[in-house]
Design a protein around this motif. Structure first.
Motif, short mmCIF file in Angstrom:
data_model
loop_
_atom_site.label_atom_id
_atom_site.label_comp_id
_atom_site.label_asym_id
_atom_site.label_seq_id
_atom_site.Cartn_x
_atom_site.Cartn_y
_atom_site.Cartn_z
N ALA A 303 2.94 -3.09 -3.01
CA ALA A 303 4.33 -2.93 -3.45
C ALA A 303 5.31 -3.37 -2.37
N SER A 304 4.98 -3.06 -1.11
CA SER A 304 5.83 -3.49 0.01
C SER A 304 5.93 -5.00 0.07
N ALA A 305 4.80 -5.69 -0.07
CA ALA A 305 4.80 -7.16 -0.03
C ALA A 305 5.53 -7.75 -1.24
N LEU A 306 5.31 -7.18 -2.42
CA LEU A 306 5.94 -7.71 -3.64
C LEU A 306 7.46 -7.57 -3.61
N THR A 307 7.96 -6.62 -2.83
CA THR A 307 9.41 -6.51 -2.69
C THR A 307 10.00 -7.83 -2.23
N GLY A 308 9.30 -8.52 -1.33
CA GLY A 308 9.78 -9.81 -0.85
C GLY A 308 9.89 -10.82 -1.97
N PHE A 309 8.95 -10.81 -2.90
CA PHE A 309 8.98 -11.76 -4.02
C PHE A 309 10.18 -11.48 -4.92
N PHE A 310 10.38 -10.21 -5.25
CA PHE A 310 11.42 -9.87 -6.22
C PHE A 310 12.83 -9.98 -5.65
N VAL A 311 12.98 -9.74 -4.34
CA VAL A 311 14.31 -9.84 -3.74
C VAL A 311 14.61 -11.26 -3.27
N SER A 312 13.64 -12.15 -3.37
CA SER A 312 13.73 -13.48 -2.75
C SER A 312 14.94 -14.28 -3.17
N MET A 313 15.33 -14.21 -4.44
CA MET A 313 16.41 -15.07 -4.92
C MET A 313 17.78 -14.39 -4.93
N VAL A 314 17.86 -13.14 -4.46
CA VAL A 314 19.15 -12.45 -4.53
C VAL A 314 20.16 -13.10 -3.59
N TRP A 315 19.78 -13.34 -2.33
CA TRP A 315 20.74 -13.95 -1.38
C TRP A 315 21.06 -15.39 -1.77
N PRO A 316 20.10 -16.31 -1.82
CA PRO A 316 20.46 -17.69 -2.19
C PRO A 316 20.99 -17.78 -3.62
N GLY A 317 20.48 -16.93 -4.50
CA GLY A 317 20.95 -16.96 -5.89
C GLY A 317 22.41 -16.58 -6.01
N THR A 318 22.85 -15.64 -5.18
CA THR A 318 24.26 -15.25 -5.20
C THR A 318 25.14 -16.42 -4.77
N LEU A 319 24.70 -17.16 -3.74
CA LEU A 319 25.46 -18.36 -3.32
C LEU A 319 25.58 -19.34 -4.49
N ILE A 320 24.48 -19.52 -5.23
CA ILE A 320 24.47 -20.44 -6.37
C ILE A 320 25.41 -19.94 -7.46
N ALA A 321 25.28 -18.65 -7.82
CA ALA A 321 26.06 -18.10 -8.93
C ALA A 321 27.56 -18.11 -8.64
N VAL A 322 27.93 -17.76 -7.41
CA VAL A 322 29.36 -17.73 -7.08
C VAL A 322 29.92 -19.14 -6.98
N SER A 323 29.18 -20.07 -6.37
CA SER A 323 29.69 -21.44 -6.25
C SER A 323 29.77 -22.12 -7.63
N ASP A 324 28.96 -21.69 -8.58
CA ASP A 324 29.08 -22.21 -9.95
C ASP A 324 30.39 -21.77 -10.58
N ARG A 325 30.94 -20.66 -10.13
CA ARG A 325 32.15 -20.09 -10.73
C ARG A 325 33.40 -20.35 -9.90
N ILE A 326 33.22 -20.69 -8.62
CA ILE A 326 34.36 -21.04 -7.75
C ILE A 326 34.03 -22.37 -7.10
N SER A 327 34.53 -23.43 -7.63
CA SER A 327 34.14 -24.77 -7.17
C SER A 327 34.86 -25.19 -5.90
N ASP A 328 35.97 -24.54 -5.56
CA ASP A 328 36.78 -24.99 -4.42
C ASP A 328 36.77 -23.99 -3.27
N GLY A 329 35.79 -23.08 -3.23
CA GLY A 329 35.76 -22.05 -2.19
C GLY A 329 35.38 -22.58 -0.83
N GLY A 330 34.48 -23.57 -0.80
CA GLY A 330 34.08 -24.22 0.44
C GLY A 330 33.47 -23.28 1.47
N VAL A 331 33.67 -23.63 2.74
CA VAL A 331 33.07 -22.89 3.85
C VAL A 331 33.55 -21.44 3.87
#
Length: 410
Positions: A303-331
């Motif tokens: 279960a400890s190891a699988l936590t890494g699999f399930f949380v894996s896309m939260v950080w990069p996925g948030t960057l993707i989801a927010v940039s899809d909704r705010i196109s001019d946010g930049g750096v």
């Protein structure tokens, strides 16, 4: 994409891998304690200084990114990391009487480079031509996870083969990684990633609900990722009774392996990032509960190891989801999100420690531990992990609301 942009992309990936070197100091804590007589609180301060330095850089670029030459800055970041690692490795050996201040100095310099990389590499990659930007972003963050696996494996094996006294040689070898990224950047040419042109443009980002919700989601993602990754080795050793070397390899390394597999899979076949984050956050919470309550060591380990699999896309996925909704946010937008993630990564593992101490030292906790036949420290650690399961649940709720925001209404 021309060859100069290809070199820029390669340099960004190497730099992202180099950020995984921040996971190395905790692996050397026992060595530092034995060689330099450092206390546990002094060793813990190294981790805190690392996160606080990165968070400070995040905040500086959140508000003042428009004042910097971003192309020159991103090219400089790998060299700053290399310098920090060299100070960290060489100066405590040269001046062992003042080893701890030099360790802190090296940490600050390395963390400054890592913080700049965290803020600038993602928007730089996002600004480069790509057939599938979402999958490219996922792949970028997957190499960080593979870097964690490599760093843990290399450091553990090196110390096992050549003795802990030569730890500095391992650090110097690993310093070649960011150095190669910096050299690759020297021959790359690319446009500056977009950023607001003044302070009012930065302040205007806070009127966008997508960014505010994204900060909540990535805070929970950073917390869910770092609480387990930082405490898994100790939990495996203390609560599950497994020796430390296996705790490092099967705790930290397996967590990183699962993190890399999750991000690589999304880069290959992923879609609907909001759903992926929501489901992953819920599954992450379940893994925390199972890890905390399981009476069978192997189940807690899995279960400890699988936590890494399930949380894996939260950080990069948030960057993707927010940039899809705010196109001019930049750096500035990426910097605010990085600050939210770093804050979760810094605060929540520390809170987990406070919770564990409170339970293990309280009379009620000691009485409960005696009744169920485990030590107070084991009970405290299990309680801390169980309470920490609330964090990914909050992230799952926040990302559902984020998914309802459309680009034109952000």
């Amino acid at each position: 994409m021309n060859r100069h942009e290809q070199r820029a992309m390669a340099a960004c990936f190497i730099t992202c891998i180099s950020m995984a070197l921040g996971n190395m100091p905790p692996l050397l804590f026992l060595t530092f304690r034995e060689q330099y007589g450092l206390s546990y609180s002094a060793l813990g301060l190294i981790v805190l200084v690392n996160f606080c330095t990165q968070l400070s850089l995040d905040l500086v670029f959140s508000f003042f990114s428009y004042k910097f030459n971003l192309v020159k800055t991103v090219k400089l970041t790998p060299f700053i990391m290399t310098l920090g690692l060299c100070i960290f490795a060489l100066m405590p050996v040269i001046d062992s009487a003042h080893a701890y201040p030099w360790l802190l100095c090296g940490t600050v310099v390395y963390a400054a480079g890592a913080g700049l990389s965290e803020v600038l590499v993602s928007p730089t990659v996002a600004s480069l031509p790509s057939r599938n930007p979402d999958r490219t972003m996922s792949l970028l963050h997957s190499v960080f996870a593979w870097g964690v696996v490599f760093v843990v494996g290399f450091t553990t094996v090196f110390i096992k083969l050549f003795s802990a006294d030569r730890w500095y040689i391992a650090v110097l070898i690993l310093a070649l990684l960011p150095l190669s990224g910096g050299v690759t950047f020297l021959t790359a040419e690319f446009k500056s990633p977009p950023t607001p042109e003044n302070a009012s443009g930065v302040a205007g980002l806070f009127r966008k609900r997508a960014l505010l919700l994204g900060i909540v989601v990535i805070f929970c993602g950073g917390a869910g990722e770092c609480v387990m990754s930082q405490w898994s080795s100790g939990y495996i050793e203390l609560a599950l009774g497994i020796p430390k070397i296996y705790g490092d390899l099967f705790g930290v390394a397996m967590f990183g392996l699962m993190l890399g597999i999750g991000r690589s899979l999304y880069a290959a076949i992923g879609r609907n990032i909001v759903r992926v984050i929501a489901v992953g956050s819920l599954a992450c919470a379940v893994c925390y509960v199972v890890t905390a309550l399981s009476p069978v060591p192997v189940i807690g380990l899995i279960a400890s190891a699988l936590t890494g699999f399930f949380v894996s896309m939260v950080w990069p996925g948030t960057l993707i989801a927010v940039s899809d909704r705010i196109s001019d946010g930049g750096v500035a937008m990426f910097a605010f999100l990085a600050a939210g993630g770093d804050l979760g990564a810094a605060v929540c593992p520390q809170a987990m420690g406070f919770i564990a101490d409170a339970f293990s030292l309280s009379a009620a906790g000691q009485s409960l531990a005696a009744r169920i036949g485990i030590g107070p420290d084991q009970l405290g650690m299990r309680a801390g992990l169980l309470i920490s399961a609330v964090i990914p649940l909050i992230g799952a709720v926040a990302v559902i609301f984020l998914g309802r925001i459309r680009k034109q209404n952000s």
